[in-house]
Design an enzyme around this catalytic site. Structure first.
Site, short mmCIF file in Angstrom:
data_model
loop_
_atom_site.label_atom_id
_atom_site.label_comp_id
_atom_site.label_asym_id
_atom_site.label_seq_id
_atom_site.Cartn_x
_atom_site.Cartn_y
_atom_site.Cartn_z
N LYS A 36 -4.61 -55.67 -2.92
CA LYS A 36 -3.40 -54.93 -3.25
C LYS A 36 -3.09 -54.60 -0.96
O LYS A 36 -2.94 -55.42 -0.07
CB LYS A 36 -3.06 -53.77 -3.68
N TYR A 536 4.22 -55.26 -9.15
CA TYR A 536 4.91 -57.04 -8.33
C TYR A 536 4.05 -57.13 -7.56
O TYR A 536 3.78 -56.53 -6.34
CB TYR A 536 6.07 -56.97 -8.26
N CYS A 667 17.27 -50.28 -12.79
CA CYS A 667 16.12 -51.99 -11.17
C CYS A 667 16.48 -52.89 -12.08
O CYS A 667 17.38 -53.55 -13.10
CB CYS A 667 15.01 -51.81 -11.57
N HIS A 719 13.03 -55.07 -2.21
CA HIS A 719 12.03 -55.88 -1.69
C HIS A 719 11.16 -56.60 -1.11
O HIS A 719 10.30 -57.47 -1.69
CB HIS A 719 12.19 -56.54 -3.74
#
Length: 783
Positions: A36, A536, A667, A719
């Site tokens: 990440k 994600y 969502c 996003h």
């Protein structure tokens, strides 16, 4: 010499008998989210592609070594991804949408991440939930004119990389038929386009990859064909036979595994699967697919490998080793000792990485858990036990932990059990219909047409995270913490007033996560320090663990919402997470039906809703972001789930006055098949993701579904870092007005703004409000 060779042969037989273990897939973020941070550093231009690749290579090698050291025989490769495994397959096939201006050759990070995240000039590809999990995949956009080519050699590169480390792996792919069934027709392609008609075009690329893997020395290969657990038409099942017949000669000399997971395999699909040519073995989820056991016992083909998924890849509870061993022994009698392999029920991608990193977790609860690293050990312990090498101490400790969990007084609260049980036969509906409620609310709120709002959260700055971290570590006082959070709320309120947004939010600066925040204040929940799971891309969530009966000891949000409302004359939304989402985004106890746990959470949220109303909050949003993703994969099970899920939502707000406006948010999902259940939720206003889906959501209204409540289909994608223009948003709202009544339409982003930066948020919201005002003026002049 003869004696020595016989000894080697015996050792080899012993090795094979003790090591019949397999892992479907493994988390790729790293035990401390190393990937990440490397991704985000790269995206921010703070590190190079080489830096990112180094972090990735180190993670891969540690994962392979860990499995090898644990004694796993069938170790997966090509399950590592920089973003998503379906996007990796799209890259492998060279199926890049034209808007990314890819000119052929090996697909690099620029094109790859543009497809996933968009860039300054073009939007990202659609993202949606992976089956019924909280993981999101990037949806391939395909049509008759797509020119497929072998454009990413990642699978072969990673196989060679593992081999150089002394680990022989099983390369894993999204199977060709599932890939097509998970795709969508590209923009401009007829919605009726048969995606399976592309099968003959993609198989040659799979063959090229297989040929390279064989040349590199691969002996096993795995195709994940999870769509086989869904309700498929006969022509779709025929596509599997066609695909594997076409691949049979290419796979000659390889052992081929076809993996299914997440549910039972229907009888017809089981028949198709177990008849596929050139396939050596099959992986089944025997945790969620208990009925599949019956099919295996009655009609499993002789001579094939059975990869028995008895260790749960979707949850964090320690395996009941004695129970699993009993199941495995019954299967051993059916498929034979040499053909039975112990496996996980699915990829361990959906569970946390390593329990070793949980130094502050309660010892008793910790003894009940197993994360991915521990599940690898469980798989091998079961394989060894099957081979007569049972670790008695390990099994004994496991049995003690199972008994402790069953008898622990902290698990059960009789008052909560009774209150939840009393809900089952009831209906729980607000007394007045939605149109009458909206009239009463409009008199009180006095909103313009096309009212603007946001979904709840505002950017979580480094400074904000530091304040929360220091308060949790007791480095700053409660007074200092409240002062800092109040200042942040004040900034967010002031910004929204400057932007002229109609219904405000407080920005949620006090919240780490929309589920964890509530779980920390409810009984029956436990929390991890490093129990991160990929949602994600680089986005990770840390699901709470629901281990016992749930109740609300005291108010959770009233203090902050009341504080925010005092800062403005505009309506301030009270922000709550709904019971179904708290359930679906947690690791849920597996010792009672999920609906019972959901009813318990609903009662706790009901108490909070009523306290917010008493405090003068007139707009309350109860997010059910995850309602659709919990929908079972088989249609026969839909009605039961939707009945208790929708009922749980209605329980939360049944007691409020007509003038209190109840919002909900959902969502990434395809809602068209559950629109009647959404209407049945009886919310006053619903906001839904829409922008990445090419307004698919709106088609349900074009097809004649009448929706009388307020609705806000998102006008831009949060996003992606891309900032939409006012004209783009104006055009999107106009498309909505073609199918929705003006008086019910709201204008809002797709989702919360937590993951974005203020430099992106301010101009995007400015453009959103400007577009709404322009349309208001146009509608007024048209009258």
């Amino acid at each position: 010499m003869v004696v020595f060779l016989c000894f080697l042969k015996l050792v080899n037989v012993w090795w094979n008998r003790t090591m019949a273990s397999h892992i479907v897939g493994y988390p790729r973020m790293g035990p401390k989210r190393e990937l990440k941070f490397a991704l985000e550093s790269f995206w921010d231009g703070k590190s190079t592609a080489e830096d990112l690749q180094k972090v990735a290579a180190d993670l891969r090698s540690s994962i392979w070594k860990q499995m090898s050291d644990a004694g796993i025989k069938y170790i997966p490769s090509n399950t590592f991804s920089y973003y998503d495994q379906v996007l990796d397959t799209t890259a492998m096939l060279g199926a890049v949408p034209a808007r990314y201006n890819w000119n052929g050759g090996e697909i690099g990070f620029d094109t790859y991440f543009s497809m996933a995240r968009g860039n300054a000039s073009v939007p990202a590809m659609e993202m949606t939930k992976w089956f019924d999990t909280n993981y999101h995949f990037i949806v391939p956009e395909l049509g008759p004119d797509v020119k497929f080519s072998y454009a990413s050699h990642k699978a072969v590169t990673e196989y060679k990389e593992a081999k150089a480390l002394g680990v022989d792996t099983v390369p894993v792919f999204v199977g060709p038929v599932s890939y097509l069934l998970l795709s969508k027709p590209a923009k401009g392609v007829e919605k009726t386009f048969d995606l399976l008609s592309l099968l003959d075009k993609i198989l040659p690329i799979y063959k090229e990859v297989i040929a390279e893997l064989k040349e590199a020395g691969a002996t096993w290969i795995q195709f994940d064909e999870a769509t086989l657990v869904k309700d498929l038409e006969p022509y779709q099942l025929e596509a599997f036979t066609k695909a594997y017949s076409a691949l049979e000669s290419a796979c000659s000399g390889l052992n081929v595994i076809v993996a299914t997971y997440f549910a039972d395999v229907p009888a017809e699909a089981f028949k198709t699967l177990t008849s596929l040519p050139g396939v050596s073995g099959y992986t089944f989820d025997l945790v969620r697919g208990e009925k599949t056991l019956g099919l295996i016992k009655s009609s499993f083909p002789s001579g094939k490998y059975l990869f028995a998924g008895v260790v749960d890849g979707r949850n964090i509870w320690a395996n009941d080793l004695a129970g699993s061993l009993t199941v495995l022994k019954s299967l051993e009698g059916i498929v034979g000792k040499d053909k039975l392999v112990v496996s996980t029920s699915c990829s361990l991608l959906h569970t946390a990485v390593d329990l070793v990193n949980e130094t502050k977790l309660d010892d008793e609860i910790k003894s009940w858990l197993a994360f991915a690293a521990q599940k690898v050990v469980e798989v091998n312990a079961l394989a060894k036990a099957l081979a007569g090498q049972k670790d008695e101490a390990y099994f004994s400790a496991n049995a003690a932990a199972q008994a402790s969990r069953k008898s622990s007084p902290r698990v059960t609260n009789e008052a909560v059990q009774k209150a939840a049980a009393a809900l089952r036969g009831s209906d729980h509906r607000r007394a007045t219909n939605v149109s009458a409620r909206l009239d009463a609310q409009q008199k009180k709120l006095n909103l313009p047409i096309l009212p603007t709002t946001t979904i709840g959260s505002f950017p979580q700055t480094i400074e904000l995270r530091r304040v929360r971290r220091e308060y949790k570590a007791k480095k700053i006082s409660e007074e200092e913490y409240v002062k800092a959070i109040k200042e942040e709320i004040s900034k967010v309120v002031q910004l929204q007033e400057e932007l002229d947004i109609d219904v405000l939010v407080h920005g949620e600066p006090e919240r780490n996560d929309m589920v964890e925040y509530f779980g920390e204040q409810l009984s029956g929940f436990a929390f991890t320090a490093n129990g991160w799971v990929q949602s994600y891309g680089s986005r990770c969530v840390k699901p709470p663990i629901i281990y016992g009966d749930v109740s609300r000891p005291k108010a959770m949000t009233v203090f902050w919402s009341s504080m925010a409302q005092e800062m403005t004359k505009r309506p301030m939304k009270g922000m709550l997470t709904g019971p179904v989402t708290i359930l679906n985004w947690s690791f849920v106890r597996n010792d009672q039906p999920r609906f019972e746990t959901c009813y318990q959470i609903a009662l706790a949220i009901k108490d909070e809703v009523e306290d917010l109303e008493k405090a003068g909050i007139t707009v309350i949003q109860i997010d059910e972001a995850a309602l659709r993703e919990g929908l079972p994969l088989r249609k026969a099970e839909h009605a039961f789930y939707l009945d208790w899920a929708v009922h749980s939502f209605r329980i939360t707000n049944v007691g409020v006055a007509d003038t209190t406006q109840i919002h909900t948010h959902m969502c990434y999902s395809n809602f068209n098949d559950i629109i009647h259940s959404i209407i049945n939720m009886d919310a006053d206003v619903i906001t839904i993701e829409n922008s990445r889906s090419d307004e698919k959501l709106l088609s349900v209204f074009r097809e004649g579904v009448k929706y009388g409540a307020g609705i806000g289909p998102g006008v831009y994608d949060i996003h992606s870092p891309r900032i939409p223009s006012m004209e783009e948003i104006h055009d999107r709202i106009n498309k909505m007005l073609a199918v929705l009544e003006t008086n019910i339409l709201w204008v809002n982003p797709d989702c919360g703004l937590k993951t974005r930066k203020y430099g992106e948020v301010k101009p995007a919201l400015q453009n959103m409000v400007a577009a709404a005002k322009k349309l208001r003026a146009e509608l007024a002049s048209a009258k």
